[in-house]
Structure formats: structure tokens, C-alpha cells
Scaffold this motif. Structure first.
Motif, mmCIF file in Angstrom:
data_model
loop_
_atom_site.group_PDB
_atom_site.id
_atom_site.type_symbol
_atom_site.label_atom_id
_atom_site.label_comp_id
_atom_site.label_asym_id
_atom_site.label_seq_id
_atom_site.Cartn_x
_atom_site.Cartn_y
_atom_site.Cartn_z
ATOM 1 N N LYS A 26 -22.404 24.272 157.997
ATOM 2 C CA LYS A 26 -22.062 25.587 157.455
ATOM 3 C C LYS A 26 -20.750 25.531 156.663
ATOM 4 O O LYS A 26 -20.619 26.168 155.606
ATOM 5 C CB LYS A 26 -21.945 26.618 158.576
ATOM 6 N N GLU A 27 -19.791 24.775 157.178
ATOM 7 C CA GLU A 27 -18.503 24.681 156.494
ATOM 8 C C GLU A 27 -18.643 23.908 155.185
ATOM 9 O O GLU A 27 -17.996 24.250 154.184
ATOM 10 C CB GLU A 27 -17.482 24.000 157.407
ATOM 11 N N ASN A 38 -17.157 26.685 167.957
ATOM 12 C CA ASN A 38 -17.934 27.846 167.539
ATOM 13 C C ASN A 38 -17.168 29.092 167.944
ATOM 14 O O ASN A 38 -17.219 29.527 169.106
ATOM 15 C CB ASN A 38 -19.316 27.829 168.206
ATOM 16 N N ASN A 91 -24.240 21.797 163.208
ATOM 17 C CA ASN A 91 -24.487 23.082 162.549
ATOM 18 C C ASN A 91 -23.209 23.644 161.940
ATOM 19 O O ASN A 91 -23.189 24.114 160.801
ATOM 20 C CB ASN A 91 -25.055 24.092 163.548
ATOM 21 N N LEU A 92 -22.132 23.620 162.716
ATOM 22 C CA LEU A 92 -20.872 24.196 162.261
ATOM 23 C C LEU A 92 -20.297 23.414 161.086
ATOM 24 O O LEU A 92 -19.775 23.993 160.126
ATOM 25 C CB LEU A 92 -19.869 24.240 163.418
ATOM 26 N N ASP A 139 -25.428 34.090 166.839
ATOM 27 C CA ASP A 139 -23.996 34.161 167.114
ATOM 28 C C ASP A 139 -23.606 35.533 167.653
ATOM 29 O O ASP A 139 -22.748 35.637 168.542
ATOM 30 C CB ASP A 139 -23.207 33.854 165.838
ATOM 31 N N GLN A 146 -21.258 23.972 153.305
ATOM 32 C CA GLN A 146 -21.861 24.916 152.360
ATOM 33 C C GLN A 146 -20.868 25.951 151.867
ATOM 34 O O GLN A 146 -21.016 26.477 150.763
ATOM 35 C CB GLN A 146 -23.071 25.601 152.998
ATOM 36 N N ARG A 147 -19.852 26.256 152.647
ATOM 37 C CA ARG A 147 -18.806 27.155 152.156
ATOM 38 C C ARG A 147 -18.014 26.476 151.042
ATOM 39 O O ARG A 147 -17.605 27.116 150.078
ATOM 40 C CB ARG A 147 -17.870 27.570 153.301
ATOM 41 N N THR A 169 -31.234 25.724 164.745
ATOM 42 C CA THR A 169 -30.426 25.517 163.543
ATOM 43 C C THR A 169 -30.933 26.405 162.409
ATOM 44 O O THR A 169 -32.142 26.660 162.310
ATOM 45 C CB THR A 169 -30.460 24.045 163.096
ATOM 46 N N PRO A 170 -30.035 26.885 161.538
ATOM 47 C CA PRO A 170 -30.471 27.649 160.368
ATOM 48 C C PRO A 170 -30.932 26.740 159.228
ATOM 49 O O PRO A 170 -31.456 27.225 158.226
ATOM 50 C CB PRO A 170 -29.201 28.407 159.965
ATOM 51 N N PHE A 171 -30.753 25.426 159.392
ATOM 52 C CA PHE A 171 -31.075 24.491 158.334
ATOM 53 C C PHE A 171 -32.475 23.889 158.517
ATOM 54 O O PHE A 171 -33.057 23.936 159.598
ATOM 55 C CB PHE A 171 -30.033 23.366 158.282
#
Length: 315
Positions: free
Chosen positions: A31-32, A155, A27-28, A205, A34-35, A58-60
Motif C-alpha cells: 500500500k505504501e 498496521n 500488504n502494508l 481496517d 502505491q502511495r 489482501t486487497p491485491f
């Protein structure tokens, strides 16, 4: 390559379903990525036999079912595996169209040599642990040029983390395995030693870090939790279950950054002594916080994300 251009960049993650830490790590990293590439699409391969199948972890997007999983894989730019590998015909076929990145623990089990040939199709093999904690795995010697060490994927809150001390001792149980053995013992000891129990589940979070801010002592096991609690200044009693967890916990114990009790040695008596020492000795907890922060390793999340993006976009 089926997927070209940033607007069609797609990364498929396949985390091991044993232990929550593999999901957190993926997940982390997602997210990175996507940044770095806001238009990138992130998906997770899902399995109905996963004990967390009904949890929102997961947000995905999660893809399950044999056909859907295969279609998702074959329309991706990159497959990122975390401590598990796709070992059927799809691996060779996908390697002709996309990139394969595998995250491994540096302590590989005795059966791994029977599976290492799958790494022939890899672009990158990631070991996200401090390099001086472990020797280079002999079983990966044939793939040394593909192996890269990074810092741990952690995290951590995006803003300043402040612990709210006071209001009694709160013990937070952060175990992924062995809970059925440990939780009843901790519940019994809470009455004798006079502390409250916090059992976190799969939360946002905000809720996660709010709970950690009120944690006096964390009972940890996985290496991710050990590194994170050290960064956040939370005293720990670590109950490692396997060799990888034990190696990391011993390194932290050697410098006085946590208390160690291997799961194999957990009894009501041993847990009473180890937990009782932390509950009763505020000075010991303070020293653990200081030494833990000094011994913490810088996170490798951003570097891993950059390495994956570089592999995908490399001509």
C-alpha cells in the motif's frame, strides 16, 4: 529488465504462509509503495496449501498455479519475499531481469545456513526490527553490505485512535498460533474472572480498529501485534512462541510495558494468574499503557517502501 517505466512498475510479494503477520506486513508495504507510485501494480504469489487460501486477506491480486506464478515473477520489476525464499532456478534467472528484496527475522533458525547462498542474488535484505533489540545475525555476515535495519511495519489507523473504556472487561485474543490450546482456557477463565472474549478474524481496517478500541486487554504473540498494541495504548498479556517473539516480549516486559507468559509455560493455572492480575488491577493496566507508548518504536513502513522503489528505479 522486462519492466520499464513507472506505468509498468510491478512488484510481486511472496509472504510466508505461517502466521498472519507476514501477510499484514507485505500488504502494508504494498500500500505504501502505491502511495509513492500510484501506477505501480502489486501482486501476491498464492498457494493452495495456504490455510488462508479461501480468506480475503489482501486487497491485491493473488496469483496461484505454477505457470501463473512463474509468469507473474518474470514480468515483475521486483520480488519482495517475507521470511521465505524462492530457491529454484527461477531465482537466478529473475535476478538478471529484476530486483530481489528479502525480509528476514533477526533470529534465523539453525537450518538457515543451508539456504543463505540464495541471498547472493539479492539487492537488499531487510530486518524490520529496532536494531538495538537484536545482535547482527552472524549467518548474514557475508551479506552485511546488503542488510538494512528499519523500524517495524505496523498496521495503525490513519486517524486518531480513541479507546472506548467502560462496559466491562473485554479480552481480545490476537494469537496466530496456539489458539486451539489457549482459546478453551480463556473461555473457561472468562466465567471465573468475569470478562468478555473478543476473537477478531480477517476483517476490514475499520472493523479491526473498532474492535481494538473496545479492547481492555489484548492477548498477543507476534511481534507486530506487540508493537501495534503498545502504540495504540492497549495493555497486553504476551504468549511468545519462538525466540524472536520472546526477545521482543522480554524487552517490553523489562520496562513494564506488558505481561509475559511464554507459550511453553501456559497452563490453566499460569494463565489464570497472569490474566487475573490484569483483569483485577486497573492501575497496572494504566501503567502498561503509559510505558508501552514510551517504549514504542517509530514505524519503518514508509522507509522500507522508499528503499524498494529506489532499488527498482536505480539506473
Amino acid at each position: 529488465m522486462l519492466v520499464t517505466g513507472e506505468s509498468r512498475l510491478k512488484i510481486t510479494f511472496n509472504p510466508h504462509i505461517v502466521g498472519y503477520g507476514h501477510r499484514v506486513r507485505c500488504n502494508l508495504i504494498g500500500k505504501e509503495i502505491q502511495r509513492l507510485k500510484p501506477k505501480a501494480k502489486i501482486v501476491f504469489l498464492d498457494r493452495k496449501d495456504d490455510s488462508l487460501y479461501n480468506e480475503d486477506w489482501t486487497p491485491f491480486k493473488r496469483v496461484h498455479g505454477g505457470f501463473r506464478r512463474t509468469l507473474s515473477l518474470f514480468t515483475s520489476s521486483c520480488l519482495v519475499e517475507d521470511c521465505t525464499m524462492i530457491e529454484d532456478w527461477r531465482r537466478k534467472w529473475f535476478s538478471r531481469m529484476g530486483k530481489i528484496v528479502t525480509i528476514l527475522n533477526p533470529t534465523l533458525d539453525s537450518d538457515f545456513p543451508n539456504h543463505k547462498h540464495n541471498l547472493e542474488h539479492n539487492e537488499l535484505i531487510i530486518l524490520c526490527y529496532p536494531e538495538d533489540f537484536f545482535p547482527f545475525p552472524d549467518v548474514l555476515e557475508d551479506f552485511r553490505e546488503k542488510v538494512a535495519w528499519f523500524g517495524p511495519v505496523l498496521n495503525l489507523p490513519s486517524q486518531d485512535f480513541k479507546r472506548r473504556i467502560g462496559g466491562g472487561i473485554r479480552v481480545n485474543i490476537l494469537l496466530s498460533r496456539g489458539r486451539e490450546q489457549v482459546v478453551p482456557l480463556v473461555q473457561k477463565l472468562s466465567k471465573d474472572l468475569g470478562f468478555q472474549i473478543m476473537q477478531t478474524k480477517f476483517k476490514s481496517d475499520r472493523e479491526h480498529f473498532s474492535a481494538l478500541s473496545e479492547t481492555t486487554i489484548a492477548i498477543t504473540q507476534g511481534t507486530t501485534a506487540v508493537f501495534e498494541c503498545s502504540q495504540l495504548g492497549i495493555p497486553q498479556l504476551c504468549l511468545p512462541l519462538n525466540e524472536e517473539q520472546l526477545v521482543v516480549a522480554r524487552r517490553f516486559e523489562e520496562v513494564g510495558a506488558l505481561a509475559l507468559l511464554p507459550m511453553v509455560d501456559v497452563t490453566e493455572g499460569s494463565l489464570r494468574q497472569a490474566l487475573g492480575n490484569l483483569v483485577s488491577d486497573e492501575g497496572l493496566r494504566g501503567e502498561m499503557v503509559r510505558k508501552g507508548k514510551e517504549f514504542s518504536s517509530p514505524p519503518g513502513t514508509k522507509d522500507i517502501a522508499r528503499a524498494i522503489v529506489e532499488i527498482i528505479t536505480r539506473k
